[in-house]
Design a protein around this motif. Structure first.
Motif, PDB file in Angstrom:
ATOM      1  N   TYR A 337      -0.080  -5.495  11.543  1.00 15.67           N
ATOM      2  CA  TYR A 337       0.615  -4.519  12.550  1.00 15.67           C
ATOM      3  C   TYR A 337       1.560  -5.119  13.474  1.00 15.67           C
ATOM      4  N   TYR A 338       1.072  -6.313  13.939  1.00 13.48           N
ATOM      5  CA  TYR A 338       1.968  -7.075  14.930  1.00 13.48           C
ATOM      6  C   TYR A 338       3.273  -7.395  14.297  1.00 13.48           C
ATOM      7  N   HIS A 339       2.897  -8.114  12.848  1.00 10.20           N
ATOM      8  CA  HIS A 339       4.256  -8.603  12.528  1.00 10.20           C
ATOM      9  C   HIS A 339       4.985  -7.441  12.207  1.00 10.20           C
ATOM     10  N   THR A 346       7.421  -1.432  24.465  1.00  7.95           N
ATOM     11  CA  THR A 346       6.556  -2.982  25.171  1.00  7.95           C
ATOM     12  C   THR A 346       5.089  -2.846  24.704  1.00  7.95           C
ATOM     13  N   PRO A 347       4.241  -1.637  25.010  1.00 10.64           N
ATOM     14  CA  PRO A 347       2.843  -1.711  24.537  1.00 10.64           C
ATOM     15  C   PRO A 347       2.708  -2.232  23.238  1.00 10.64           C
ATOM     16  N   CYS A 348       3.356  -1.694  22.216  1.00 13.04           N
ATOM     17  CA  CYS A 348       3.103  -2.306  20.701  1.00 13.04           C
ATOM     18  C   CYS A 348       3.479  -3.576  20.530  1.00 13.04           C
ATOM     19  N   LEU A 352      -0.126  -5.632  20.845  1.00 11.78           N
ATOM     20  CA  LEU A 352      -0.652  -6.074  19.433  1.00 11.78           C
ATOM     21  C   LEU A 352      -0.576  -7.629  19.398  1.00 11.78           C
ATOM     22  N   GLY A 353       0.571  -8.346  20.029  1.00 14.08           N
ATOM     23  CA  GLY A 353       0.368  -9.705  20.140  1.00 14.08           C
ATOM     24  C   GLY A 353      -0.732 -10.120  20.855  1.00 14.08           C
ATOM     25  N   TRP A 354      -1.077  -9.652  21.885  1.00 16.02           N
ATOM     26  CA  TRP A 354      -1.819 -10.051  22.792  1.00 16.02           C
ATOM     27  C   TRP A 354      -3.535 -10.169  22.174  1.00 16.02           C
ATOM     28  N   MET A 355      -3.448  -8.618  21.526  1.00 16.34           N
ATOM     29  CA  MET A 355      -4.735  -8.592  20.702  1.00 16.34           C
ATOM     30  C   MET A 355      -5.023  -9.683  19.423  1.00 16.34           C
ATOM     31  N   LEU A 356      -3.942  -9.849  19.087  1.00 15.37           N
ATOM     32  CA  LEU A 356      -3.870 -10.905  17.931  1.00 15.37           C
ATOM     33  C   LEU A 356      -4.401 -12.196  18.479  1.00 15.37           C
ATOM     34  N   ALA A 392      -0.972   3.007  16.968  1.00  8.36           N
ATOM     35  CA  ALA A 392      -2.070   3.809  16.968  1.00  8.36           C
ATOM     36  C   ALA A 392      -2.788   3.465  15.455  1.00  8.36           C
ATOM     37  N   ALA A 393      -2.027   3.105  14.584  1.00 16.20           N
ATOM     38  CA  ALA A 393      -2.638   2.836  13.376  1.00 16.20           C
ATOM     39  C   ALA A 393      -3.403   1.480  13.271  1.00 16.20           C
ATOM     40  N   CYS A 394      -2.871   0.656  14.168  1.00 17.34           N
ATOM     41  CA  CYS A 394      -3.498  -0.586  14.446  1.00 17.34           C
ATOM     42  C   CYS A 394      -4.829  -0.396  15.432  1.00 17.34           C
TER      43      CYS A 394
END
Ligand SMILES: Cc1cc2nc3c(=O)[nH]c(=O)nc-3n(C[C@H](O)[C@H](O)[C@H](O)COP(=O)(O)O)c2cc1C
Ligand code: SF4
Ligand code: FES
Lengths: 423, 173
Positions: A337-339, A346-348, A352-356, A392-394
C-alpha cells in the motif's frame, strides 16, 4: 459445490473466438434486449440482486439509476479491469476465456444506461490478455455487434481498450477516470460522484468486469434464475480466487453463501503439507484477516463477512497455515500500500511510510514495547482522513493483524529486549 | 512512482514508425480529448524503442498538442514506463502476498547470487534486468514471474533457469 454460470464457456476450447462462443450461446440475449425498454433492463438487474464485484458490493442496478435524467451530455461506461488488489485474479479468466460474454454485457449495460462509448480499463501487465480482448472486440465489430448500428438497430456502441501502466490506484474508480483522461492516477474528491460528473465531466458508470459479465445470464434467464443462487441478500455466483498455502489453488465459481472453511477444504483441497490452518484473508489483501477459529463460522457472502467485522471484498481468498510469520506478512502488505499510494494526501503518503519503518524495525530486532500501540494509533489517525480509501485498505488490514496476532509482534519485541544487555 | 531522476536522453530524435503512426491515428478517433492519447502513446513509444527517452516525450507532447510537462507527469507516475533502457531479458518478480507466501524470495536470491542482479538493476552486459513488482494478478499460480511481458507461473529456481536458458539461446520461452 462449483457451479458454471459465468464460467460456462471457460473450458470450451477457443471460446474466446466469436464463432465458437456464438455456437455456445454468446450474444443470444441481444434480440430480446432491443425489444425491451432501457428502464426495464435496469429493473431486471435490480431485481436480480447483483452487487458490484469490484470489492465494494454496491447494487449494480441501483447504481445505474443514479445517472441524472434529461441531460444532453453523453453518458460513459468505464469497465474496471484493473484487477490489482493482491490475491485477486478472477477477471482475467473472463478476459481470456470468454471475452464475448464481457462484450455482450457491455452492450446490455450501454443499452440500459443509454451510453454509446465504453472504455475498458485494463491493467498494463495484462499484455496478452489485452490482445485477446482486442481481437474479440474486432470480431464483434466485424459481425455488427458493435459499431454504428448494433445488430442493425439505431444504436451505436464503441468499445475502446485503455491500458494502464502499473498503478494499483487506478483501480479506484475516479483515479481510473483520471488515467483515461491522460493524467496521473490520483483519485478525485467525492462528491460529485462519477454518475453525475465522471469521465470528461460527463455522467459515467463504472463497473467491474465480473459485474458486467454477469448481465447476459441475468437477461437471458431472468432475475429469479440468478437469485436461485446465493443467499437472500447476496445473490448469484462469484468467481473466487483461492491462493496461498492450500493444496489446489485456483479460480472457482461458487454460489455465494457457502461456508468458508468447507470451501477451502473441499474445493481447494485444504491446507498444504498436513499443516494446520492459522488464518484466512477472505477477500483480497485489504480485508481484515480471520483467525482459524473465526473462519469456522463465516460464510462467503457480504452479510456474514460484515458480521465477522471483515469484508467480502473481491473474492480473493488467501489461506495461511501455521508456518506463516504474521509480522512479516503484515509488513509485506503495508509495503504494497505504501508503494501504491498516489501521494496526494499526507496521512497516506507519510503515514504508510512511517508504519512500514516501524514494522521494519520490529522485524530487524529494533522494536520498542510501545510500537504496537503507536501503530494502532497511526491506523486511527490515517483512516478516513484521506481522499480515497487506499489508506483505509491498508490500516484496516494492519489493525487486524496487530489485534488478532498481537503476541507475535510482542514476541519480536521481547526478543529484542531480552537480547539487550542489562545495565 | 518511477524515479524522475531516471529520465534520460537517447541522443537522437524520435518519431513513430509507420505501424505505430497508424495505431496512433486509429486511437485518436476513439477519445473526445487528445490528452487521453498520452498513455497509449507512451506505450507505443516503449513498444517501438524499448524505453521512453526525453526526446520521445517531447515528440508525444507535440503530436498530441499538449505540454511536455503533462507527458512527463504521466511517464513518471506509472511504473511500467521505462525511463531508461532495460536488459534484453527483463525479469519482473512478484513480491506480494501469495507469491511471498510461496517463496518468491528464493527466486530473487537466486537472481542476486547467480546473475549478480539486484532489484532495479541491469547487468553489465545489458542482457538482464530485474525488478520486484507488486501483485501480477496470477496469485493462484504463485510464485509468478513476468519476463519480457510473458507470464511464467508456479515458478521455482529450476524452472526459472530453464526459461532463462531458452531465452538466452534465442528461443521463445
Ligand atoms: C484502492 C482501490 C483499488 C480498487 N481496485 C479495483 C480493481 O482493481 N478492480 C475493480 O473492479 N474495482 C476496484 N476498486 C473498486 C472501484 O473503485 C469501484 O468500486 C468498482 O470498480 C465499481 O464496480 P462494481 O460496482 O461493479 O464493483 C478499487 C477501489 C479502491 C479504493
Ligand atoms: S488516500 Fe492515498 S492513494 Fe488515496 S488519494 Fe490519498 S494519497 Fe492517494
Ligand atoms: S501475489 Fe503474486 S501474482 Fe498476486
Amino acid at each position: 459445490m462449483e457451479v458454471k454460470i459465468l464460467s460456462a464457456r471457460f473450458d470450451i476450447a477457443d471460446a474466446n473466438k466469436l464463432e465458437v462462443a456464438k455456437k455456445h450461446g454468446a450474444y443470444g440475449t441481444l434480440e430480446k434486449l432491443f425489444t425491451m425498454e432501457p428502464a426495464e433492463v435496469t429493473e431486471v438487474v435490480k431485481a436480480s440482486g447483483l452487487r458490484g464485484r469490484g470489492g465494494a458490493g454496491f447494487p449494480t442496478g441501483l447504481k445505474w439509476t443514479f445517472l441524472p435524467k434529461g441531460l444532453d451530455k453523453p453518458v460513459y461506461l468505464a469497465v474496471n479491469s484493473d484487477e490489482s488488489e493482491p490475491a485477486t485474479f478472477k477477471d482475467r479468466y473472463i478476459l481470456v476465456r470468454d471475452p464475448h460474454m464481457l462484450i455482450e454485457g457491455i452492450i446490455i449495460c450501454c443499452y440500459a444506461i443509454n451510453s454509446h462509448d465504453a472504455y475498458i480499463y485494463i491493467r498494463g501487465e495484462y499484455i496478452y490478455q489485452a490482445k485477446i480482448l482486442q481481437a474479440a472486440i474486432d470480431e464483434a465489430y466485424a459481425a455488427g455487434y458493435l459499431g454504428d448500428k448494433v445488430l442493425g438497430h439505431d444504436f451505436r456502441i464503441d468499445v475502446t481498450v485503455h491500458r494502464g501502466a502499473g498503478a494499483y490506484i487506478c483501480g479506484e474508480e475516479t483515479a481510473l477516470l483520471e488515467s483515461i483522461e491522460g493524467k496521473k492516477g490520483q483519485p478525485r474528491s467525492k462528491p460529485p460522484f462519477p454518475a453525475v460528473e465522471g469521465l470528461y465531466g460527463c455522467p459515467t458508470i463504472i463497473n467491474n468486469v465480473q459485474s458486467i459479465a454477469s448481465l447476459p445470464f441475468i437477461l437471458e434467464k431472468g432475475a429469479d434464475a440468478y437469485k436461485a443462487y446465493g443467499t437472500e441478500k447476496s445473490s448469484g455466483t462469484h468467481l473466487f480466487g483461492i491462493s496461498g498455502l492450500v493444496k489446489k489453488p485456483g479460480m472457482y465459481e461458487l454460489p455465494l453463501g457457502l461456508p468458508l472453511v468447507e470451501v477451502v477444504d473441499k474445493v481447494a483441497g485444504g491446507v498444504r503439507d498436513g499443516r494446520t490452518l492459522k488464518g484466512i484473508i477472505p477477500g483480497g489483501s485489504s480485508t481484515p484477516v480471520l483467525t482459524a477459529e473465526e473462519a469456522q463460522s463465516v460464510t462467503l457472502d457480504y452479510e456474514s463477512m460484515a458480521a465477522h467485522k471483515t469484508m467480502f471484498g473481491s473474492g480473493g481468498i488467501v489461506v495461511l497455515d501455521d508456518t506463516v510469520d504474521m509480522v512479516k506478512l503484515a509488513e509485506n502488505l503495508v509495503h504494497f500500500y505504501y508503494h501504491e499510494s498516489c501521494g496526494q494526501c499526507t496521512p497516506c503518503r507519510e503515514g504508510l511510510g512511517w508504519m512500514l519503518k516501524i514494522l521494519g524495525a520490529i522485524i530487524a530486532g529494533k522494536g520498542k514495547a510501545k510500537d504496537i500501540d503507536l501503530l494502532l494509533e497511526l491506523c486511527d489517525n490515517i483512516e478516513m482522513k484521506t481522499v480515497c480509501v487506499l489508506s483505509a485498505a491498508c490500516t484496516m488490514a494492519l489493525r487486524s493483524y496487530l489485534n488478532k496476532f498481537r503476541s507475535e509482534f510482542e514476541a519480536y519485541i521481547a526478543n529484542t529486549a531480552s537480547a539487550q544487555p542489562v545495565m | 512512482m518511477s524515479n524522475r531522476a531516471e529520465l534520460m536522453e537517447s541522443g537522437k530524435p524520435f518519431a513513430f514508425d509507420a505501424e505505430r503512426d497508424a495505431e496512433f491515428e486509429r486511437l485518436a478517433k476513439r477519445y473526445p480529448s487528445r490528452d487521453s492519447l498520452i498513455l497509449p502513446s507512451l506505450w507505443l513509444v516503449q513498444d517501438q524503442q524499448g524505453w521512453i527517452s526525453t526526446e520521445a516525450i517531447a515528440y508525444v507532447a507535440d503530436r498530441i498538442g499538449t505540454f511536455a510537462s503533462q507527458v512527463y507527469e504521466v511517464a513518471t507516475f506509472y511504473t511500467m514506463y521505462h525511463l531508461q533502457p532495460k536488459g534484453k531479458i527483463h525479469i519482473c518478480v512478484c513480491r506480494t502476498l501469495s507469491c511471498y507466501l510461496l517463496g518468491k524470495q528464493q527466486i530473487v536470491d537466486y537472481l542476486h547470487n547467480e546473475l549478480g542482479l539486484k532489484p532495479g538493476q541491469i547487468s553489465e552486459d545489458g542482457l538482464f534486468s530485474l525488478e520486484e513488482v507488486e501483485c501480477l494478478g496470477h496469485c493462484g499460480s504463485a510464485p509468478v514471474v513476468q519476463i519480457n511481458g510473458e507470464f511464467h507461473e508456479n515458478m521455482s529456481v529450476d524452472k526459472l533457469k530453464e526459461v532463462l536458458a531458452t531465452l538466452q539461446s534465442g528461443g521463445r520461452s
